[in-house]
Design a protein around this motif. Structure first.
Motif, short mmCIF file in Angstrom:
data_model
loop_
_atom_site.label_atom_id
_atom_site.label_comp_id
_atom_site.label_asym_id
_atom_site.label_seq_id
_atom_site.Cartn_x
_atom_site.Cartn_y
_atom_site.Cartn_z
N TRP A 50 0.83 -1.20 0.00
CA TRP A 50 0.00 0.00 0.00
C TRP A 50 0.87 1.26 0.00
CZ3 TRP A 50 -4.48 -1.24 3.94
CH2 TRP A 50 -5.25 -2.29 3.43
N LYS A 51 1.96 1.26 0.73
CA LYS A 51 2.87 2.40 0.76
C LYS A 51 3.48 2.64 -0.63
CE LYS A 51 5.98 5.32 2.54
NZ LYS A 51 5.65 6.66 2.93
N LEU A 52 3.82 1.53 -1.32
CA LEU A 52 4.44 1.64 -2.64
C LEU A 52 3.42 1.69 -3.78
CD1 LEU A 52 7.43 -0.83 -2.16
CD2 LEU A 52 7.42 1.67 -1.94
N ASP A 53 2.13 1.72 -3.41
CA ASP A 53 1.03 1.82 -4.37
C ASP A 53 1.07 0.70 -5.41
OD1 ASP A 53 -1.33 2.99 -5.15
OD2 ASP A 53 -0.36 4.42 -6.51
N MET A 54 1.26 -0.53 -4.93
CA MET A 54 1.31 -1.70 -5.81
C MET A 54 -0.05 -2.39 -5.85
SD MET A 54 4.93 -3.37 -4.57
CE MET A 54 4.86 -4.72 -5.74
N HIS A 55 -0.47 -2.79 -7.04
CA HIS A 55 -1.69 -3.60 -7.19
C HIS A 55 -1.26 -5.06 -7.05
CE1 HIS A 55 -5.53 -5.10 -8.43
NE2 HIS A 55 -5.00 -5.73 -9.45
N ILE A 56 -1.73 -5.72 -6.01
CA ILE A 56 -1.30 -7.09 -5.74
C ILE A 56 -2.47 -8.05 -5.60
CG2 ILE A 56 0.89 -6.47 -4.64
CD1 ILE A 56 -0.93 -7.35 -1.97
N ARG A 57 -2.16 -9.30 -5.80
CA ARG A 57 -2.99 -10.42 -5.43
C ARG A 57 -2.08 -11.28 -4.55
NH1 ARG A 57 -7.69 -11.16 -8.54
NH2 ARG A 57 -8.18 -12.32 -6.66
N TRP A 58 -2.65 -12.10 -3.69
CA TRP A 58 -1.84 -12.95 -2.84
C TRP A 58 -2.52 -14.30 -2.66
CZ3 TRP A 58 -4.56 -14.15 1.61
CH2 TRP A 58 -5.58 -13.27 1.97
N LEU A 59 -1.69 -15.30 -2.40
CA LEU A 59 -2.19 -16.65 -2.22
C LEU A 59 -2.32 -16.93 -0.73
CD1 LEU A 59 0.08 -18.53 -4.79
CD2 LEU A 59 -2.21 -17.58 -5.14
N GLY A 60 -3.46 -17.50 -0.33
CA GLY A 60 -3.69 -17.84 1.08
C GLY A 60 -4.48 -19.13 1.19
N LYS A 61 -4.28 -19.84 2.30
CA LYS A 61 -5.00 -21.10 2.48
C LYS A 61 -6.50 -20.85 2.44
CE LYS A 61 -4.44 -20.83 7.48
NZ LYS A 61 -3.82 -21.41 8.65
N LYS A 62 -7.23 -21.79 1.84
CA LYS A 62 -8.66 -21.57 1.60
C LYS A 62 -9.46 -21.35 2.87
CE LYS A 62 -10.09 -26.41 1.19
NZ LYS A 62 -10.66 -27.42 0.32
N SER A 63 -8.99 -21.83 4.00
CA SER A 63 -9.73 -21.63 5.25
C SER A 63 -9.82 -20.15 5.62
CB SER A 63 -9.11 -22.43 6.39
OG SER A 63 -7.79 -22.00 6.65
N LEU A 64 -8.91 -19.32 5.13
CA LEU A 64 -8.98 -17.87 5.39
C LEU A 64 -10.18 -17.22 4.70
CD1 LEU A 64 -5.24 -16.80 4.93
CD2 LEU A 64 -6.52 -16.92 7.08
N PHE A 65 -10.76 -17.92 3.74
CA PHE A 65 -11.82 -17.34 2.91
C PHE A 65 -13.20 -17.84 3.31
CE2 PHE A 65 -7.89 -16.95 0.72
CZ PHE A 65 -7.96 -15.74 0.05
N ARG A 66 -13.29 -18.55 4.42
CA ARG A 66 -14.59 -19.07 4.87
C ARG A 66 -15.34 -18.02 5.68
NH1 ARG A 66 -11.80 -24.37 6.57
NH2 ARG A 66 -11.83 -25.51 4.62
N GLY A 67 -16.67 -18.10 5.57
CA GLY A 67 -17.52 -17.24 6.39
C GLY A 67 -17.35 -15.77 6.09
N TRP A 68 -17.48 -14.97 7.14
CA TRP A 68 -17.43 -13.51 7.00
C TRP A 68 -16.09 -13.00 6.50
CZ3 TRP A 68 -13.74 -10.99 9.82
CH2 TRP A 68 -13.19 -11.69 10.90
#
Length: 191
Positions: A50-68
């Motif tokens: 965010w400081k360097l104003d970069m547009h990023i995507r990142w990989l994370g374990k699918k459990s981080l994407f459950r629920g809210w």
């Protein structure tokens, strides 16, 4: 974007960690986040990009994407990874890049934060299949610094490419040094 820059500026103003970085890459890249030793690494990654104003995507374990959490993680650029089928995420990311989607891809090659002997090779396969360079992001508790290091073009010679990466990370401890994993791919362990 303005809000992100404000949040990043505030983070760096109050943090005991210091941002010591090379400029943001000028083209899409695979951004390594290493050593990945703490949940704080996620906050550090957002603060850097965010400081360097970069547009990023990142990989994370699918459990981080459950629920809210799912919509939040997706909005922050997350791509869920099914650890039982890691090859699928490589194919998905390569397809996104080939379709023209432009982003920097943040990968923590250590995989999880502890308990293994080598780095995951997905970042290497994605870089080779897409022609993207690899930017070495880091966290170092010994100097309390965080940032981006050099951006490398991979030659396809795994031991030689990894020697360059190991050289950069040799003195980087991570936020929790006891959880650090030596930058070595499984493909090198059998050699």
């Amino acid at each position: 974007m303005r809000l992100r820059r404000l949040v990043a500026r505030t983070f760096w103003a109050v943090s005991r960690w210091k941002l010591v970085t090379e400029p943001a890459p000028t083209r899409p890249t695979i951004l390594l986040g290493a050593p990945h030793t703490s949940n704080w690494d996620f906050v550090f990654m957002l603060a850097i990009t965010w400081k360097l104003d970069m547009h990023i995507r990142w990989l994370g374990k699918k459990s981080l994407f459950r629920g809210w959490r799912g919509p939040i993680m997706t909005r922050l650029g997350g791509i869920p990874v099914d650890r039982d089928a890691p090859g699928r995420v490589v194919e998905e990311v390569v397809a996104r890049i080939r379709s023209g989607e432009v982003f920097g891809l943040v990968v923590t090659p250590d995989g999880t934060r502890k308990g293994h002997s080598h780095w995951k090779s997905g970042f290497y396969r994605i870089a080779r299949e897409t022609g993207l360079p690899v930017t070495l992001g880091y966290v170092d508790r010994t100097t309390m610094t965080i940032g981006l290091g050099p951006t490398l073009e991979l030659a396809g010679d795994i031991p030689a490419d990894m020697d360059r990466i190991r050289e950069f990370y040799a003195d980087k401890a991570g936020a929790v040094p006891a959880n650090r994993v030596e930058p070595r791919l499984r493909e090198e362990l059998g050699a």
